[in-house]
Scaffold this motif. Structure first.
Motif, PDB file in Angstrom:
ATOM      1  N   LEU A 172       0.835  -1.206   0.000  1.00  0.00           N
ATOM      2  CA  LEU A 172       0.000   0.000   0.000  1.00  0.00           C
ATOM      3  C   LEU A 172       0.869   1.255   0.000  1.00  0.00           C
ATOM      4  CD1 LEU A 172      -2.786  -0.989   2.569  1.00  0.00           C
ATOM      5  CD2 LEU A 172      -2.879  -1.080   0.071  1.00  0.00           C
ATOM      6  N   GLY A 173       1.958   1.217   0.760  1.00  0.00           N
ATOM      7  CA  GLY A 173       2.841   2.368   0.818  1.00  0.00           C
ATOM      8  C   GLY A 173       3.594   2.603  -0.478  1.00  0.00           C
ATOM      9  N   TYR A 174       3.861   1.534  -1.218  1.00  0.00           N
ATOM     10  CA  TYR A 174       4.610   1.671  -2.477  1.00  0.00           C
ATOM     11  C   TYR A 174       3.769   2.357  -3.546  1.00  0.00           C
ATOM     12  CZ  TYR A 174       7.852   0.422  -6.235  1.00  0.00           C
ATOM     13  OH  TYR A 174       8.741   0.477  -7.271  1.00  0.00           O
ATOM     14  N   VAL A 175       2.496   1.932  -3.687  1.00  0.00           N
ATOM     15  CA  VAL A 175       1.704   2.434  -4.810  1.00  0.00           C
ATOM     16  C   VAL A 175       0.903   3.687  -4.494  1.00  0.00           C
ATOM     17  CG1 VAL A 175       1.508   0.129  -5.825  1.00  0.00           C
ATOM     18  CG2 VAL A 175      -0.284   0.938  -4.282  1.00  0.00           C
ATOM     19  N   SER A 176       0.604   3.922  -3.204  1.00  0.00           N
ATOM     20  CA  SER A 176      -0.343   5.001  -2.889  1.00  0.00           C
ATOM     21  C   SER A 176       0.113   6.399  -3.296  1.00  0.00           C
ATOM     22  CB  SER A 176      -0.716   4.966  -1.397  1.00  0.00           C
ATOM     23  OG  SER A 176       0.426   4.984  -0.575  1.00  0.00           O
ATOM     24  N   PRO A 177       1.406   6.776  -3.174  1.00  0.00           N
ATOM     25  CA  PRO A 177       1.771   8.141  -3.580  1.00  0.00           C
ATOM     26  C   PRO A 177       1.939   8.320  -5.080  1.00  0.00           C
ATOM     27  CG  PRO A 177       3.340   7.206  -1.978  1.00  0.00           C
ATOM     28  CD  PRO A 177       2.543   6.087  -2.548  1.00  0.00           C
ATOM     29  N   VAL A 178       2.083   7.208  -5.811  1.00  0.00           N
ATOM     30  CA  VAL A 178       2.502   7.303  -7.209  1.00  0.00           C
ATOM     31  C   VAL A 178       1.471   8.002  -8.081  1.00  0.00           C
ATOM     32  CG1 VAL A 178       3.036   5.949  -9.272  1.00  0.00           C
ATOM     33  CG2 VAL A 178       4.071   5.341  -7.087  1.00  0.00           C
ATOM     34  N   SER A 179       0.210   7.578  -7.995  1.00  0.00           N
ATOM     35  CA  SER A 179      -0.811   8.182  -8.853  1.00  0.00           C
ATOM     36  C   SER A 179      -1.001   9.657  -8.516  1.00  0.00           C
ATOM     37  CB  SER A 179      -2.141   7.432  -8.709  1.00  0.00           C
ATOM     38  OG  SER A 179      -2.595   7.457  -7.366  1.00  0.00           O
ATOM     39  N   THR A 180      -0.839  10.014  -7.240  1.00  0.00           N
ATOM     40  CA  THR A 180      -0.962  11.415  -6.836  1.00  0.00           C
ATOM     41  C   THR A 180       0.144  12.259  -7.452  1.00  0.00           C
ATOM     42  OG1 THR A 180      -1.923  10.682  -4.744  1.00  0.00           O
ATOM     43  CG2 THR A 180      -1.178  12.959  -4.862  1.00  0.00           C
ATOM     44  N   LEU A 181       1.360  11.745  -7.416  1.00  0.00           N
ATOM     45  CA  LEU A 181       2.489  12.465  -8.021  1.00  0.00           C
ATOM     46  C   LEU A 181       2.289  12.669  -9.514  1.00  0.00           C
ATOM     47  CD1 LEU A 181       5.444  10.733  -6.161  1.00  0.00           C
ATOM     48  CD2 LEU A 181       4.999  13.183  -6.169  1.00  0.00           C
ATOM     49  N   ILE A 182       1.782  11.639 -10.181  1.00  0.00           N
ATOM     50  CA  ILE A 182       1.566  11.734 -11.622  1.00  0.00           C
ATOM     51  C   ILE A 182       0.531  12.808 -11.949  1.00  0.00           C
ATOM     52  CG2 ILE A 182       0.572  10.484 -13.588  1.00  0.00           C
ATOM     53  CD1 ILE A 182       2.056   8.004 -12.580  1.00  0.00           C
ATOM     54  N   ARG A 183      -0.504  12.929 -11.116  1.00  0.00           N
ATOM     55  CA  ARG A 183      -1.537  13.936 -11.361  1.00  0.00           C
ATOM     56  C   ARG A 183      -1.007  15.352 -11.113  1.00  0.00           C
ATOM     57  NH1 ARG A 183      -4.893   9.757  -8.484  1.00  0.00           N
ATOM     58  NH2 ARG A 183      -6.043   8.699 -10.140  1.00  0.00           N
ATOM     59  N   TRP A 184      -0.098  15.492 -10.159  1.00  0.00           N
ATOM     60  CA  TRP A 184       0.468  16.810  -9.873  1.00  0.00           C
ATOM     61  C   TRP A 184       1.510  17.216 -10.911  1.00  0.00           C
ATOM     62  CZ3 TRP A 184      -1.378  20.530  -7.131  1.00  0.00           C
ATOM     63  CH2 TRP A 184      -2.121  20.287  -5.959  1.00  0.00           C
ATOM     64  N   PHE A 185       2.160  16.256 -11.548  1.00  0.00           N
ATOM     65  CA  PHE A 185       3.249  16.564 -12.475  1.00  0.00           C
ATOM     66  C   PHE A 185       2.978  15.952 -13.855  1.00  0.00           C
ATOM     67  CE2 PHE A 185       5.081  17.035  -8.295  1.00  0.00           C
ATOM     68  CZ  PHE A 185       5.952  18.115  -8.422  1.00  0.00           C
ATOM     69  N   PRO A 186       1.897  16.370 -14.527  1.00  0.00           N
ATOM     70  CA  PRO A 186       1.642  15.832 -15.869  1.00  0.00           C
ATOM     71  C   PRO A 186       2.732  16.224 -16.854  1.00  0.00           C
ATOM     72  CG  PRO A 186       0.242  17.728 -15.433  1.00  0.00           C
ATOM     73  CD  PRO A 186       0.914  17.389 -14.138  1.00  0.00           C
ATOM     74  N   ASP A 187       3.454  17.283 -16.531  1.00  0.00           N
ATOM     75  CA  ASP A 187       4.534  17.756 -17.396  1.00  0.00           C
ATOM     76  C   ASP A 187       5.868  17.076 -17.075  1.00  0.00           C
ATOM     77  OD1 ASP A 187       4.335  19.004 -14.912  1.00  0.00           O
ATOM     78  OD2 ASP A 187       5.368  20.822 -15.571  1.00  0.00           O
ATOM     79  N   ARG A 188       5.980  16.442 -15.897  1.00  0.00           N
ATOM     80  CA  ARG A 188       7.227  15.796 -15.486  1.00  0.00           C
ATOM     81  C   ARG A 188       6.911  14.497 -14.739  1.00  0.00           C
ATOM     82  NH1 ARG A 188      10.492  21.012 -12.912  1.00  0.00           N
ATOM     83  NH2 ARG A 188       9.955  22.514 -14.540  1.00  0.00           N
ATOM     84  N   ARG A 189       6.146  13.651 -15.360  1.00  0.00           N
ATOM     85  CA  ARG A 189       5.705  12.419 -14.705  1.00  0.00           C
ATOM     86  C   ARG A 189       6.878  11.545 -14.277  1.00  0.00           C
ATOM     87  NH1 ARG A 189       0.820  10.722 -18.913  1.00  0.00           N
ATOM     88  NH2 ARG A 189      -0.759  12.189 -18.091  1.00  0.00           N
ATOM     89  N   GLY A 190       7.835  11.396 -15.151  1.00  0.00           N
ATOM     90  CA  GLY A 190       8.973  10.531 -14.844  1.00  0.00           C
ATOM     91  C   GLY A 190       9.779  11.058 -13.678  1.00  0.00           C
ATOM     92  N   MET A 191      10.066  12.352 -13.675  1.00  0.00           N
ATOM     93  CA  MET A 191      10.847  12.945 -12.595  1.00  0.00           C
ATOM     94  C   MET A 191      10.133  12.775 -11.260  1.00  0.00           C
ATOM     95  SD  MET A 191      11.529  16.905 -11.684  1.00  0.00           S
ATOM     96  CE  MET A 191       9.857  16.865 -10.995  1.00  0.00           C
ATOM     97  N   ALA A 192       8.815  13.006 -11.239  1.00  0.00           N
ATOM     98  CA  ALA A 192       8.049  12.943 -10.000  1.00  0.00           C
ATOM     99  C   ALA A 192       8.053  11.535  -9.416  1.00  0.00           C
ATOM    100  CB  ALA A 192       6.618  13.410 -10.250  1.00  0.00           C
ATOM    101  N   THR A 193       7.755  10.528 -10.236  1.00  0.00           N
ATOM    102  CA  THR A 193       7.753   9.161  -9.723  1.00  0.00           C
ATOM    103  C   THR A 193       9.167   8.695  -9.413  1.00  0.00           C
ATOM    104  OG1 THR A 193       7.763   8.281 -11.990  1.00  0.00           O
ATOM    105  CG2 THR A 193       5.627   8.565 -10.925  1.00  0.00           C
TER     106      THR A 193
END
Length: 467
Positions: A147-168
């Motif tokens: 749960l801890g591994y996947v839970s922040p990932v989708s949130t980061l992707i939504r905040w950084f649509p311009d830098r998805r790779g960097m955020a994750t």
């Protein structure tokens, strides 16, 4: 560019742990989200350092040396294996729940499970009941890992649509680097609590459980999701070049399993991880046998540490690079360069070129780590961001499968070669050449990945219902 400039709705009246309560208010900076994700990933990255407890756990009763009633290493080995199994299971099966309840509740649940797992394990050490360690760290802690591994990932992707790779990459780099903090911290705590009647493990588990619960809870409380249809100021999605692979539509988590893209990306991750994880597990023995009488055990330990650094760094560097060159091209590099390096490594060993041998494996391990951090952005490109956390969780079954396949390939092929009379220094040649072939297969799988067919996309009405 990085702050909220529009109303956040009526989240103030929503229950504290609800998804609505985490919608960011005007003025919130998206750069506050990566530290919240790191607060979780640096904690759960401790899993890679669990082996520091194996030796002490064999002396819980004997204290200075193992007694007849102490646990064996083979029995203790199941603790970590169970944790990884339940990491994969919880990540795969909690996907829908994660998307429904949001990151705050999921991350807090992860904190309770991971921290609580240490406390249950501490009780197991105190009572000398290994089943409590299996239950505590293996099952409960493993669920917290997933749960801890996947839970922040989708949130980061939504905040950084311009830098998805960097955020994750920032978050998943934390998972790779968590062991670098956990290993020396755990050893220091065990030494501090060690006494004539205690090996110090139970007390260390209690301290770590509380500390990790606090850190992960801070991350859960700090996490925010962007308002609907939020975009960074001045950013407009491009439909040219590599951005043609980035979808503006969304695919439901169940529908994603009906697309060939999901299974091709599953194979891409599986093959990339298989090629790296088996070598990572045997790195110390491999370099000593490849350079017999030249590399000492201490130097081999340094080699393992160096690989860990490159594994961690690759998670950020390659994921960030994928924002510029595209996710598909990034994996093309992983597979093409990796295959070439695996093909060349036996020659480096045979000719005594230690520096080239080490450099090749360091580069390979950057791509191993980069595969983990780049794949969430790849999924978001293919399936949109609405259910990317759940889809990512289901894709992590590829990690679990590779965790079995990689070590089996390396260990059993080496054993077969040695049994056939092949010198230990040459016993890895066939293995690494097989890894090269696997990477060529991965290259082909990546080549076949195209945009998701329109028939799989959700309608606006379905998106509004979250169906």
């Amino acid at each position: 560019m990085s702050s909220i400039t529009e109303p956040s709705g009526n989240s103030g009246s929503a229950p504290f742990f609800s998804k609505q309560a985490t919608v960011a208010k005007p003025g919130f900076s998206r750069w506050m989200v990566p530290p919240a994700a790191l607060a979780v990933h640096l904690c759960i990255g401790q899993a890679y350092a669990f082996s520091v407890f194996n030796g002490p756990l064999t002396k819980v009763i004997g204290i200075t040396q193992s007694s007849a009633d102490d646990w064996s290493l083979t029995s203790l080995g199941w603790i970590f294996s169970l944790a990884i199994v339940f990491l994969g299971l919880s990540a795969a099966f909690a996907g829908k729940w994660l998307e429904r309840v949001g990151p705050r509740r999921t991350m807090f649940t992860a904190a309770c499970c991971f921290g609580g797992g240490f406390l249950v394990s501490a009780l197991g050490v105190y009572l000398h009941q290994i089943v409590l360690l299996y239950l505590g760290y293996g099952v409960i802690g493993g669920i917290g890992l997933g749960l801890g591994y996947v839970s922040p990932v989708s949130t980061l992707i939504r905040w950084f649509p311009d830098r998805r790779g960097m955020a994750t990459g920032m978050a998943i780099m934390g998972f790779g680097g968590g062991a670098m903090i956990a290993a020396p911290l755990s050893v220091a705590l065990m030494n501090h609590f060690r006494s004539a009647t205690s090996i110090g493990v139970a007390e260390t588990f209690v301290v770590l459980g509380i500390a990790y619960f606090i850190s992960m809870t801070i991350g859960a409380l700090a996490i925010r999701v962007p308002p609907a249809d939020w975009k960074p100021a001045g950013w407009t999605p491009s439909t040219t070049g590599q951005n043609k692979m980035i979808s503006r539509n969304h695919v439901h988590i169940d529908q994603a399993l009906k697309t060939p893209q999901f299974y091709l990306i599953w194979l891409v991750l599986f093959l990339n991880v298989t090629a790296g994880i088996g070598i990572l597990g045997q790195a110390s023995v491999m370099i000593q046998e490849s350079f017999k009488d030249t590399v000492t055990a201490a130097a081999a330990a340094g080699f393992v540490g160096l690989l860990s650094l490159f594994n961690m760094g690759g998670r950020f560097v390659w994921a960030s690079a994928s924002d510029w060159i595209g996710r598909k091209n990034t994996y093309f590099i992983f597979f093409a360069l990796g295959a070439v390096l695996y093909y060349l490594v036996p020659g480096f060993a045979a000719s005594g070129h230690i520096a080239l041998f080490v450099l090749a494996y360091c580069v390979i391990l950057t791509m191993y780590g980069g595969g983990f951090s780049t794949v969430p952005a790849y999924l978001a490109d293919m399936f949109g961001t609405a259910f990317v956390g759940g889809i990512h969780g289901r894709l992590l079954t590829a990690w679990a499968a590779a965790g079995v396949a990689g070590p089996v390939l390396v260990n059993y092929i080496r054993a077969y070669e040695v049994a056939q009379g092949v010198a230990k220094a040459d016993a890895y040649t066939m293995t690494v050449h097989i890894m090269a072939v696997l990477l060529v297969v991965g290259f082909i799988c990546n080549l076949l990945i195209k945009r998701v067919d329109d028939k799989h996309h959700m309608s606006d009405a379905q998106l509004a219902k979250g169906a």
